[in-house]
Design a protein around this motif. Structure first.
Motif, PDB file in Angstrom:
ATOM      1  N   UNK A 114       3.364   5.141   0.945  1.00 47.18           N
ATOM      2  CA  UNK A 114       3.988   4.698   2.465  1.00 47.18           C
ATOM      3  C   UNK A 114       2.896   5.421   3.461  1.00 47.18           C
ATOM      4  N   UNK A 115       2.162   6.492   3.058  1.00 45.25           N
ATOM      5  CA  UNK A 115       1.337   7.337   3.834  1.00 45.25           C
ATOM      6  C   UNK A 115       0.196   6.409   4.507  1.00 45.25           C
ATOM      7  N   UNK A 116      -0.048   5.346   4.088  1.00 39.96           N
ATOM      8  CA  UNK A 116      -1.112   4.333   4.776  1.00 39.96           C
ATOM      9  C   UNK A 116      -0.443   3.563   5.877  1.00 39.96           C
ATOM     10  N   UNK A 117       0.840   3.391   5.871  1.00 35.82           N
ATOM     11  CA  UNK A 117       1.275   2.628   7.035  1.00 35.82           C
ATOM     12  C   UNK A 117       2.083   3.705   7.881  1.00 35.82           C
ATOM     13  N   UNK A 139      -9.126   1.865   4.249  1.00 35.25           N
ATOM     14  CA  UNK A 139      -9.962   2.533   3.269  1.00 35.25           C
ATOM     15  C   UNK A 139      -8.723   2.970   1.903  1.00 35.25           C
ATOM     16  N   UNK A 140      -7.915   3.561   2.475  1.00 38.53           N
ATOM     17  CA  UNK A 140      -6.938   4.151   1.484  1.00 38.53           C
ATOM     18  C   UNK A 140      -6.150   2.815   0.616  1.00 38.53           C
ATOM     19  N   UNK A 141      -5.565   2.027   1.350  1.00 37.27           N
ATOM     20  CA  UNK A 141      -4.949   0.674   0.766  1.00 37.27           C
ATOM     21  C   UNK A 141      -6.055  -0.005  -0.124  1.00 37.27           C
ATOM     22  N   UNK A 142      -7.201  -0.107   0.249  1.00 34.53           N
ATOM     23  CA  UNK A 142      -8.335  -0.718  -0.694  1.00 34.53           C
ATOM     24  C   UNK A 142      -8.608  -0.141  -1.829  1.00 34.53           C
ATOM     25  N   UNK A 143      -8.572   1.245  -1.565  1.00 34.68           N
ATOM     26  CA  UNK A 143      -8.605   2.249  -2.975  1.00 34.68           C
ATOM     27  C   UNK A 143      -7.580   2.133  -3.920  1.00 34.68           C
TER      28      UNK A 143
END
Length: 218
Positions: free
Chosen positions: A24-27, A59-63
């Motif tokens: 959840x840290x990317x939202x 960038x994080x969710x893409x990774x």
């Protein structure tokens, strides 16, 4: 022995906390008034009556999505998506290309995934990554759920809403038109140099059958 027990308990709780936080840290939900868009970017002209805005670490969710398993290969990759009420929903995703392999290799930035909710709610859909950012569409009992960029020319902020909350009657929109006039349609039905004759579907000179158009081009 007692110290070992507390140490194991601490490590278990720490790992659980880190694992749950990763999803959840990317939202991050943001207030619309606090958004600062880059120069040349502006919000959409038409907004739903009820929605939420989230900031995304693209960038994080893409990774994370790079590790999604292939579709039909078993359990999916755990992920979270935002909801219009400001909450986050748990889903699992699978890599599901929509382009043939050659095009996929040529345009690696275009990624497509299938997904479904895993928290008991009924919802299935697709996710996408493009040079314009993150996109998602889910079919839910309440209707289509959409996640789209909040403004063009940026990939940081996203609009989350149900399509049913889009009230176009609130906007002074021009009437929909295909741009083809009645005269153009008539010309298409009877183009110059072409004669049209109705004949029976059973052949020339016969009676009965459905009438069909026979065109003669000169």
């Amino acid at each position: 022995m007692r110290k070992s027990f507390f140490l194991i308990s601490f490590l278990t709780l720490s790992i659980s906390y880190i694992t749950s936080g990763q999803s959840i840290s990317y939202w991050k939900q943001v207030d619309e008034q606090s958004i600062r868009l880059p120069q040349g970017s502006s919000p959409l002209d038409i907004l739903p009556t009820d929605y939420a805005i989230f900031e995304l670490d693209l960038e994080k969710v893409s990774e994370i999505l790079a590790g999604a398993p292939a579709e039909f290969s078993g359990a999916g990759l755990p992920l979270s998506i935002p909801m219009p009420d400001g909450t986050l929903a748990d889903i699992e995703t699978w890599n599901s290309p929509v382009m043939e392999p050659g095009l996929s290799r040529r345009y690696p930035v275009l990624q497509s995934f299938t997904a479904r909710r895993t928290d008991g709610a009924q919802a299935t859909g697709r996710l996408g990554l493009t040079w314009q950012g993150f996109h998602a569409a889910f079919q839910t009992p309440r209707g289509p759920l959409l996640i789209t960029p909040y403004a063009q020319g940026q990939t940081r902020f996203y609009l989350v809403y149900f399509l049913n909350d889009m009230d176009y009657s609130l906007y002074d929109l021009p009437a929909a038109s295909c741009g083809v006039t009645h005269e153009e349609l008539k010309e298409e039905e009877n183009p110059p140099g072409v004669t049209t004759q109705l004949v029976s579907s059973r052949g020339s000179g016969s009676t009965g059958g459905n009438p069909i158009s026979l065109r003669t081009y000169r």
